[in-house]
Design an enzyme around this catalytic site. Structure first.
Site, PDB file in Angstrom:
ATOM      1  N   SER A 125     -67.176  86.727 -37.216  1.00 41.61           N
ATOM      2  CA  SER A 125     -66.280  87.270 -36.398  1.00 41.61           C
ATOM      3  C   SER A 125     -64.993  86.675 -35.955  1.00 41.61           C
ATOM      4  O   SER A 125     -64.002  87.335 -35.651  1.00 41.61           O
ATOM      5  CB  SER A 125     -67.204  86.878 -34.991  1.00 41.61           C
ATOM      6  N   ASN A 126     -64.391  85.067 -36.190  1.00 39.84           N
ATOM      7  CA  ASN A 126     -63.689  85.011 -36.372  1.00 39.84           C
ATOM      8  C   ASN A 126     -62.698  85.470 -37.604  1.00 39.84           C
ATOM      9  O   ASN A 126     -61.045  85.940 -37.473  1.00 39.84           O
ATOM     10  CB  ASN A 126     -63.832  83.573 -36.280  1.00 39.84           C
ATOM     11  N   ARG A 158     -69.794  73.055 -43.173  1.00 43.84           N
ATOM     12  CA  ARG A 158     -69.458  71.988 -43.955  1.00 43.84           C
ATOM     13  C   ARG A 158     -68.741  71.251 -44.083  1.00 43.84           C
ATOM     14  O   ARG A 158     -66.956  71.422 -43.465  1.00 43.84           O
ATOM     15  CB  ARG A 158     -68.889  72.992 -45.439  1.00 43.84           C
ATOM     16  N   LEU A 167     -66.239  68.761 -45.186  1.00 41.82           N
ATOM     17  CA  LEU A 167     -65.599  68.082 -46.311  1.00 41.82           C
ATOM     18  C   LEU A 167     -64.802  66.896 -46.366  1.00 41.82           C
ATOM     19  O   LEU A 167     -64.382  65.722 -45.339  1.00 41.82           O
ATOM     20  CB  LEU A 167     -63.768  69.286 -45.841  1.00 41.82           C
ATOM     21  N   HIS A 200     -62.556  75.118 -33.017  1.00 40.25           N
ATOM     22  CA  HIS A 200     -62.738  74.303 -32.713  1.00 40.25           C
ATOM     23  C   HIS A 200     -63.655  74.716 -31.729  1.00 40.25           C
ATOM     24  O   HIS A 200     -63.097  74.346 -30.396  1.00 40.25           O
ATOM     25  CB  HIS A 200     -62.821  72.423 -32.865  1.00 40.25           C
ATOM     26  N   THR A 215     -57.808  67.664 -40.676  1.00 35.09           N
ATOM     27  CA  THR A 215     -57.266  66.099 -40.782  1.00 35.09           C
ATOM     28  C   THR A 215     -58.789  65.135 -41.290  1.00 35.09           C
ATOM     29  O   THR A 215     -59.892  65.779 -41.383  1.00 35.09           O
ATOM     30  CB  THR A 215     -56.621  64.641 -40.273  1.00 35.09           C
ATOM     31  N   GLU A 224     -60.646  62.958 -40.183  1.00 34.20           N
ATOM     32  CA  GLU A 224     -61.236  62.607 -39.162  1.00 34.20           C
ATOM     33  C   GLU A 224     -61.711  64.134 -38.226  1.00 34.20           C
ATOM     34  O   GLU A 224     -61.680  65.322 -38.115  1.00 34.20           O
ATOM     35  CB  GLU A 224     -61.419  62.010 -37.951  1.00 34.20           C
ATOM     36  N   LEU A 225     -63.247  63.599 -38.519  1.00 32.88           N
ATOM     37  CA  LEU A 225     -64.469  65.426 -38.148  1.00 32.88           C
ATOM     38  C   LEU A 225     -63.864  65.623 -36.735  1.00 32.88           C
ATOM     39  O   LEU A 225     -63.820  65.064 -36.056  1.00 32.88           O
ATOM     40  CB  LEU A 225     -65.681  65.126 -37.908  1.00 32.88           C
ATOM     41  N   GLU A 233     -61.101  82.696 -28.597  1.00 35.27           N
ATOM     42  CA  GLU A 233     -61.048  81.942 -30.376  1.00 35.27           C
ATOM     43  C   GLU A 233     -60.861  83.786 -31.158  1.00 35.27           C
ATOM     44  O   GLU A 233     -59.632  83.502 -31.490  1.00 35.27           O
ATOM     45  CB  GLU A 233     -62.488  81.926 -31.106  1.00 35.27           C
TER      46      GLU A 233
END
Length: 215
Positions: free
Chosen positions: A14-15, A92, A94, A110, A142, A144-145, A175
């Site tokens: 949808s995004n 996923r 990364l 997010h 980056t 860091e999740l 969003e």
């Protein structure tokens, strides 16, 4: 030449649809060059095909490690020579090597007001915490999740009786507004990542990101 983007998806997209729609307007500075999924049945692939956009699938189940999958994925991405890679419901985690390969030209959205609630189940966590508002954040990716610098945020109220589902639907509508806007900023050269900080028109963006209502 418009900015070429590749969108990575895992689901309904949808995004992705919001980004495609904005990309077809006269005010857009980007073009969706390809949509890539890790799941062959993802509805987002159909959305892309109906819009005449190239598609590809790299199934993560066919690889024995995250590293080997990310290498194969990056090889497919690079065939389209994108200026920007956009994660739109790409489920996923990364690898650092993948992130470094596209650092500064890799965006994600997010469903929380980062830095609050990285990870999953964001809406229920906001309700359980008694928060008065929730929202979504576009951020640079980056290593860091969900920890990259925020670019743009939109807020919604948490209403009495809200469930995670009703709140998610309200956030999702925001969003669909902020993600195409942030992508278009990048395409215009307004949005950059420098030394792990996000900048808009050469001014550092606050740690919470720009507010959509005033951006």
């Amino acid at each position: 030449m418009p900015c070429k983007i590749v969108v990575l998806i895992s689901g309904s997209g949808s995004n992705l649809q919001a980004i495609i729609d904005q990309g077809q307007t006269t005010g857009s500075h980007y073009q969706v060059a390809a949509v890539i999924s890790n799941k062959p049945q993802a509805l987002g692939l159909v959305r892309a095909q109906e819009a005449g956009i190239a598609t590809a699938c790299v199934e993560h189940t066919q690889f024995d490690s995250r590293e080997s999958f990310d290498i194969a994925l990056s090889e497919v991405i690079d065939q389209f020579q994108p200026d920007l890679v956009v994660l739109a419901g790409f489920m996923r985690i990364l690898t650092p090597d993948f992130v470094r390969r596209y650092l500064g030209r890799l965006l994600n959205i997010h469903p929380s007001l980062l830095p609050k609630y990285p990870g999953l189940h964001t809406h229920q966590r906001a309700i359980d915490a008694g928060d008065s508002e929730a929202g979504a954040t576009v951020h640079f990716v980056t290593e860091e999740l969900d920890g990259g610098p925020p670019v743009l945020q939109a807020k919604v109220p948490i209403l009495p009786g809200d469930s995670a589902e009703t709140l998610a639907n309200r956030v999702l509508s925001k969003e669909h507004l902020i993600y195409p806007a942030a992508v278009n900023w990048f395409a215009q050269g307004k949005l950059t990542l420098r030394h792990s900080e996000a900048f808009f028109d050469d001014v550092q963006i606050p740690a919470s990101g720009l507010a959509y209502e005033t951006a």
